[in-house]
Design an enzyme around this catalytic site. Sequence first.
Site, PDB file in Angstrom:
ATOM      1  N   ILE A  43       1.041  -1.240   0.066  1.00  0.00           N
ATOM      2  CA  ILE A  43      -0.092  -0.142   0.017  1.00  0.00           C
ATOM      3  C   ILE A  43       0.892   1.348  -0.093  1.00  0.00           C
ATOM      4  O   ILE A  43       2.000   1.248   0.677  1.00  0.00           O
ATOM      5  CB  ILE A  43      -0.921  -0.028   1.247  1.00  0.00           C
ATOM      6  CG1 ILE A  43      -1.931   1.360   1.113  1.00  0.00           C
ATOM      7  CG2 ILE A  43      -0.370  -0.170   2.462  1.00  0.00           C
ATOM      8  CD1 ILE A  43      -3.138   1.272   1.871  1.00  0.00           C
TER       9      ILE A  43
ATOM     10  N   GLU B 227       2.616  -7.567   6.573  1.00  0.00           N
ATOM     11  CA  GLU B 227       3.828  -7.449   7.245  1.00  0.00           C
ATOM     12  C   GLU B 227       3.896  -6.060   7.308  1.00  0.00           C
ATOM     13  O   GLU B 227       3.940  -5.333   6.259  1.00  0.00           O
ATOM     14  CB  GLU B 227       5.087  -8.142   6.737  1.00  0.00           C
ATOM     15  CG  GLU B 227       4.951  -9.618   6.780  1.00  0.00           C
ATOM     16  CD  GLU B 227       4.492 -10.144   5.699  1.00  0.00           C
ATOM     17  OE1 GLU B 227       4.238  -9.572   4.603  1.00  0.00           O
ATOM     18  OE2 GLU B 227       4.385 -11.610   5.524  1.00  0.00           O
TER      19      GLU B 227
ATOM     20  N   TYR C  25      -3.524   0.120  10.218  1.00  0.00           N
ATOM     21  CA  TYR C  25      -3.902  -1.627  10.557  1.00  0.00           C
ATOM     22  C   TYR C  25      -4.543  -1.693  11.557  1.00  0.00           C
ATOM     23  O   TYR C  25      -5.632  -2.483  11.754  1.00  0.00           O
ATOM     24  CB  TYR C  25      -2.847  -2.382  10.280  1.00  0.00           C
ATOM     25  CG  TYR C  25      -2.117  -2.238   8.886  1.00  0.00           C
ATOM     26  CD1 TYR C  25      -2.662  -1.966   7.818  1.00  0.00           C
ATOM     27  CD2 TYR C  25      -0.726  -1.985   8.733  1.00  0.00           C
ATOM     28  CE1 TYR C  25      -2.098  -1.430   6.565  1.00  0.00           C
ATOM     29  CE2 TYR C  25       0.024  -1.844   7.798  1.00  0.00           C
ATOM     30  CZ  TYR C  25      -0.516  -1.496   6.589  1.00  0.00           C
ATOM     31  OH  TYR C  25       0.029  -1.543   5.434  1.00  0.00           O
TER      32      TYR C  25
END
Length: 147
Positions: free
Chosen positions: A71, A105, A117
């Site tokens: 991203i 990760e 996240y």
Amino acid sequence: MNVSVRSMVPNDAEAVEAVEKASFPVPWSRESFWREAANENTCYLLALDGESVIGYVGCWILSGEAQVTNIALLPDYRGKGVGTMLFGAVIEAAKERGATAMTLEVRPSNTAARALYAHYGFCEAGVRKGYYCDNGEDAIILWKTSL
């Protein structure tokens, strides 16, 4: 700023490569993005400001699990909610394609990404020692086991 989201197609590879180069010390190549966009097991979405690609997110979807690969946003668009919108969109797209869990990760030093996240309910599940080849930094493994 007029931000929208759409699926990436192979012809977007050059624009996505530019975002990648502005975001990572060891960027993926244009050819890598072309291959990812053409793969039936991937889901890549673009963030656009008007017609300009300003960011992207991608994941592999296999056996009901989505593995986020990347991203990234152009620096001028960070911290403005675009990443939150884009990441929410890839979660929904993965769910629509049958994913029931998602993993990724992240660098321990990437506090902005870790906050993103956590906002979506990802939890730490382990560490990959020396994962990042540019500086040997570990990676924190995150999971969201229920999408």
